[in-house]
Design an enzyme around this catalytic site. Sequence first.
Site, short mmCIF file in Angstrom:
data_model
loop_
_atom_site.label_atom_id
_atom_site.label_comp_id
_atom_site.label_asym_id
_atom_site.label_seq_id
_atom_site.Cartn_x
_atom_site.Cartn_y
_atom_site.Cartn_z
N ASP A 1 0.74 -1.23 -0.02
CA ASP A 1 0.01 0.14 0.04
C ASP A 1 0.77 1.24 0.08
OD1 ASP A 1 -2.53 1.15 0.29
OD2 ASP A 1 -2.06 1.64 2.27
N GLU B 1 1.46 -0.40 -5.08
CA GLU B 1 0.59 0.68 -5.45
C GLU B 1 1.45 2.18 -5.36
OE1 GLU B 1 -3.27 3.21 -3.62
OE2 GLU B 1 -1.74 2.56 -2.30
C1 GLC Z 1 -4.36 3.02 -0.36
C2 GLC Z 1 -5.68 1.88 -0.36
C3 GLC Z 1 -6.78 2.86 0.21
C4 GLC Z 1 -6.37 3.28 1.72
C5 GLC Z 1 -5.08 4.45 1.71
C6 GLC Z 1 -4.65 4.26 3.08
O1 GLC Z 1 -4.45 4.14 -0.98
O2 GLC Z 1 -5.87 1.81 -1.72
O3 GLC Z 1 -7.92 2.21 0.16
O4 GLC Z 1 -7.49 3.90 2.08
O5 GLC Z 1 -4.24 3.50 0.96
O6 GLC Z 1 -4.20 3.11 3.68
#
Ligand code: GLC
Length: 554
Positions: free
Chosen positions: A201, A243
């Site tokens: 993440d 991500e």
């Molecule tokens: C990422 C996730 C999202 C979450 C954020 C904080 O962007 O995809 O869903 O709210 O991280 O952890």
Amino acid sequence: MISDLWYKNAVVYCLSVESFMDSDGDGVGDFRGLTRRLDYLHGLGVTAVWLMPFQASPGRDDGYDVSDFYSVDPRYGTLGDFVEFTHAAKQRGMRVLIDLVVNHTSDQHPWFQSARSDPQSPYRDWYVWSDRKPKSADQGMVFPGVQKTTWTRDPVAKKYYFHRFYEFQPDLNTSNPHVQAEILRIMGFWIQLGVSGFRMDAVPFVIAEKGPDVTTPKEQFQMLRTFREFLQWRKGDSVILAEANVLPEDDMKYFGVDGDRMQMMFNFHVNQRLFYALASGDARPLAEALKETQSKYDTAQWGIFLRNHDELDLGRLDPKQRQAVFDAFGPDKTMQLYDRGIRRRLAPMLNGDRRRLELAYSLMFTLPGTPVMRYGDEIAMGDDLSLPERYCARTPMQWSSEKQGGFSKADKTFLPVISGGGFGFETVNVAQQRRDPNSFLNWIERIIRMRQELPEIGWGDCVSLPTSDEAVLALRYDWRNNAVVILHNLAAEPKEVGFKVGPTDGEPGRLVDLLAQAHSEADEDGRHRIVLEGYGYRWFRVGGLNYLLDRSDI
Ligand code: GLC
């Protein structure tokens, strides 16, 4: 070349345990329910399941606010149930990836509770503090419109703490070697329990410098190498899918110039241009984005997706392009989120139009990379815009026309099952679509099967072929002396396109249609002329079907 890079030809399916299948009738999905549905996923052709966070959490950001990294939230089951699940997946030859959310913790995490209440706490320096409110406090919010600041005063510590996301998600001080060691420990724990890697993440924020005086945070890229090395020592075939919504010029910093950092990244750059192409009917910016993100190392791989569990982030399109996507797919303010995106699911964005849905998924399964689908997409599930923020697209899976869509026997579920209207469980559900040979579910199953037989897409080199029409995207893939050509017509009107395949080892003059009987023979000049219906697509193998693709070693 012998290799074992399973993720290069995988089909990833993302789900949250909470919304997939409830086995004990408490209205919340659980690991036992999910385990019973593994045969369904296996039958669909899924080769890897990505689980959204399921660890203990107060649940204020749907589990992305973890309060114990070494646990299963009791609502979903036990660690024992988790291991039964990974074992059952392995028996079916399926991999499991899990979310790794280590940019921050929940404010309820014992580390934060200890850190805030005692300046001598060993955890004090695990978070990012400031005596005064930093000047940058009203900058860099990830959820503008909902989140007001990135620094909040904690009345217990009597200091401000940094939070890139919501105020209940204090950032971990990832420069602290103890925090880094803990991140490795968390990875090691889950690897030992059977997972094949992590969807990591918020990677750019994990590796960013943090602190009250940081104005332009520098990334500490060497951390990525540390993560990867650790993982590969522990279990050679495990991967990180990052991500990281970054600019193409930074891609190689994340993959690593020597291919020594992240194995996979989501291709957000292509995702945004893909939606622009679907909205405008113009394939050129998409072709351009593919060129800009051509990954240069054989071991690196893009994750290709349409919609994920967050909003469709259009933040990096130019304002005109962004407006075009809003106008086409989310004109109403209630459909938009955080001043930059659309929170709807794909099927309602496309008005449930089967031709456009097929076009979108055909693109997802044939763009260079590994497709990452989302639960419910295979039956074209809808959304519930009465739910706040991103929850609208996280409703329970629709299995049948029984009570609660077959998801649960409870009278009340954690979020309501979508009911009534064009996307309600009464009409959109797995059971009904299985009985109908022409259903979307059966189409997806066929398309996944064909995609699995085209390792050229996951492994090969991709070039876009010049065509005579800007609405048509023509891609050619080459791998191990085999070639495929894939065409998509982004426009509503039929198009006739002419193009040359270019030199191949086989016969460029013959294109064999893999999904229908529409083969093509080139004219004397070596040119193919193909008529695509509005939103039409074609998957061709160059030179005939009698190719000899040695798959034994991939
Ligand atoms: C990422 C996730 C999202 C979450 C954020 C904080 O962007 O995809 O869903 O709210 O991280 O952890």
